[in-house]
Scaffold this active site. Structure first.
Site, PDB file in Angstrom:
ATOM      1  N   GLU A  54      30.257 -39.258   9.368  1.00 47.41           N
ATOM      2  CA  GLU A  54      29.557 -40.438   8.857  1.00 47.41           C
ATOM      3  C   GLU A  54      28.073 -40.421   9.239  1.00 47.41           C
ATOM      4  OE1 GLU A  54      33.608 -41.990  10.454  1.00 47.41           O
ATOM      5  OE2 GLU A  54      32.317 -40.223  10.661  1.00 47.41           O
ATOM      6  N   CYS A  89      30.824 -44.688  15.474  1.00 44.29           N
ATOM      7  CA  CYS A  89      30.329 -44.574  14.100  1.00 44.29           C
ATOM      8  C   CYS A  89      30.267 -45.941  13.419  1.00 44.29           C
ATOM      9  CB  CYS A  89      31.222 -43.635  13.285  1.00 44.29           C
ATOM     10  SG  CYS A  89      31.062 -41.903  13.770  1.00 44.29           S
ATOM     11  N   ALA A 159      54.006 -11.134  10.471  1.00 47.68           N
ATOM     12  CA  ALA A 159      53.793 -10.286   9.297  1.00 47.68           C
ATOM     13  C   ALA A 159      55.071  -9.510   9.029  1.00 47.68           C
ATOM     14  CB  ALA A 159      52.630  -9.323   9.543  1.00 47.68           C
ATOM     15  N   ARG A 198      43.489 -18.365  15.213  1.00 50.42           N
ATOM     16  CA  ARG A 198      43.346 -18.371  16.669  1.00 50.42           C
ATOM     17  C   ARG A 198      42.207 -19.277  17.121  1.00 50.42           C
ATOM     18  NH1 ARG A 198      44.036 -12.047  18.642  1.00 50.42           N
ATOM     19  NH2 ARG A 198      46.315 -11.912  18.350  1.00 50.42           N
ATOM     20  N   THR A 210      56.258  -8.401  23.754  1.00 52.85           N
ATOM     21  CA  THR A 210      55.019  -8.113  23.040  1.00 52.85           C
ATOM     22  C   THR A 210      53.946  -7.609  24.004  1.00 52.85           C
ATOM     23  OG1 THR A 210      55.464  -9.746  21.313  1.00 52.85           O
ATOM     24  CG2 THR A 210      53.164  -9.132  21.652  1.00 52.85           C
ATOM     25  N   ASP A 214      52.552  -3.915  23.317  1.00 58.77           N
ATOM     26  CA  ASP A 214      51.227  -3.840  22.688  1.00 58.77           C
ATOM     27  C   ASP A 214      50.050  -4.020  23.637  1.00 58.77           C
ATOM     28  OD1 ASP A 214      52.620  -3.550  20.343  1.00 58.77           O
ATOM     29  OD2 ASP A 214      52.430  -5.652  19.749  1.00 58.77           O
ATOM     30  N   LEU A 218      44.937 -11.096  22.782  1.00 56.84           N
ATOM     31  CA  LEU A 218      45.248 -12.425  22.247  1.00 56.84           C
ATOM     32  C   LEU A 218      44.038 -13.346  22.237  1.00 56.84           C
ATOM     33  CD1 LEU A 218      48.732 -13.073  23.908  1.00 56.84           C
ATOM     34  CD2 LEU A 218      48.252 -12.128  21.646  1.00 56.84           C
ATOM     35  N   PRO A 313      60.125 -10.844  17.111  1.00 50.57           N
ATOM     36  CA  PRO A 313      61.284 -11.443  16.435  1.00 50.57           C
ATOM     37  C   PRO A 313      62.123 -12.341  17.336  1.00 50.57           C
ATOM     38  CG  PRO A 313      61.094  -9.118  15.879  1.00 50.57           C
ATOM     39  CD  PRO A 313      60.089  -9.373  16.956  1.00 50.57           C
TER      40      PRO A 313
END
Length: 394
Positions: A54, A89, A159, A198, A210, A214, A218, A313
């Site tokens: 505003e 505002c 994915a 993210r 994970t 990997d 993150l 998963p």
């Protein structure tokens, strides 16, 4: 409310979208000011801690040399009436002498919840509410849920291949690195979109598998602005002390949820984790797995409004089984992994009533990848939306 009013409110919604990814955990808000059926001011909330939509729209009127007195304002969320990082505002709107204000939806926060609308009406300003309300609530669904319930918005992201597989069962001999073997089914454009997600989240969650497979960071890239907390579900406290997560604690916090048994049996490990600057929390076990209800309650208590779950998963399936997801985002790559592919995310169901339907589904193309995104019934209930036919996500 006329078709012209709806047109201007949709313009305000488009303005609001420009702030997504920069204003969180605040809501994305847009504003349009009209006079004599002409737009004389546009504005949106650009960045957390800066001026609201505003105020920016009123400033735009000044830049154009137009006096907003008697004008009509269209704003996607109830104007604030309290002193926060910026002044109220409502005071600015009253001082500007606006004649009418259209508000898409009220703010369910305890400090708002109609108070701003009441203040405007008490000042003699005509206020209308509910124009494009569903679209406005969908735009700020995580904020709406947290403000109304105190619980964080849970996004499940993964994915998969065209035949529903999430990774190769075994590393292929020609795969140059771990990421290409297990984590990069989607293309580069899809991964850039994940980094935008993210940046909106206050926390990113994965399981220990994970981390072990990997060794991820993150963090959103490019890594500028606010950094989300990295959360690991690690019931047996297996996280390597040399992992990239623990090496970058000073850049972005790390929170590890483990079991009480693991914390008690591995005091040296918990001490070394703490010395690195990470935090661990012992939580109740659920048949050897981390209690997700406890995790979400703890993250919500810490002010996490959006949680992005990027686990494998097993973690994703656990959230689905407990029906804890508010939003699901799937990147589908046009490739078939066949027998070399790992199993699907969700396990078998006995009947359709056990399925997980999505609502307000939207699809986007990222190169050859298709992104499918939708909301759960739990999410619609928490943000007070009744499914409306013909309404699309903003």
């Amino acid at each position: 409310m006329t078709e012209q009013d709806e047109k201007y409110m949709r313009m305000a919604l488009k303005q609001a979208q420009r702030g997504v990814g920069r204003v969180e955990p605040n809501p994305a808000v847009g504003c349009i000011i009209t006079k004599s059926n002409q737009v004389i001011g546009r504005g949106f909330h650009k960045k957390f801690g800066e001026a609201h939509a505003e105020i920016n729209a009123l400033a735009d009127c000044g830049n154009l040399g137009v006096n907003p007195r008697g004008a009509t304002m269209y704003v996607t969320l109830e104007p604030c009436s309290h002193q926060g990082k910026t002044p109220p505002c409502t005071d600015a709107l009253i001082a500007a002498g606006l004649g009418r204000v259209f508000v898409a939806t009220t703010d369910p926060s305890a400090h708002a919840n109609g108070k701003g609308i009441e203040q405007l009406r008490n000042a003699g300003i005509e206020v209308h509410t509910g124009l494009c309300e569903t679209e406005a609530r969908l735009l700020n669904a995580p904020f709406m849920k947290f403000a109304a319930t105190g619980r964080c918005w849970v996004i499940l992201k993964w994915a998969q291949s065209l035949d529903g597989k999430v990774a190769l069962a075994q590393p292929g001999p020609d795969a140059p690195d771990t990421k290409q073997r297990s984590g990069w089914i989607s293309n580069e454009l899809s991964r850039k979109d994940v980094h935008r997600m993210r940046r909106r989240a206050q926390a990113i969650l994965v399981g220990i598998n994970t981390v072990l497979a990997d060794n991820p960071l993150l963090m959103p890239r490019p890594s500028k602005g606010k950094k989300p907390c990295r959360v690991v579900l690690d019931s047996s406290l297996r996280i390597p002390l040399g992992s990239r997560l623990l090496k970058t604690v000073k850049t972005s916090p790390v929170l590890i949820f483990t079991s009480r048994q693991a914390a008690q049996s591995k005091p040296d490990k918990t001490e070394r984790i703490a010395k690195k600057g990470a935090e661990w929390v012992a939580c109740p076990d659920t048949q050897g797995r981390t209690n997700l209800y406890f995790v979400l309650e703890e993250l919500s208590r810490r002010g996490v409004t959006q949680l992005l779950v990027e686990g494998g998963p097993t973690v994703i399936a656990s959230f689905l089984k407990e029906r804890l997801a508010d939003e699901i985002c799937i990147y589908i790559s046009p490739r078939i992994l066949g027998r070399q592919g790992r199993v699907e995310i969700a396990g078998p169901i006995a009947e359709l009533t056990q399925s997980f339907p999505l609502h307000y589904v939207e699809t986007k193309l990222f190169g050859d990848d298709v992104c499918l995104r939708g909301l759960s019934e739990r999410a619609l209930r928490d943000i007070s939306i009744v499914k409306e036919p013909g309404v699309s996500p903003p």
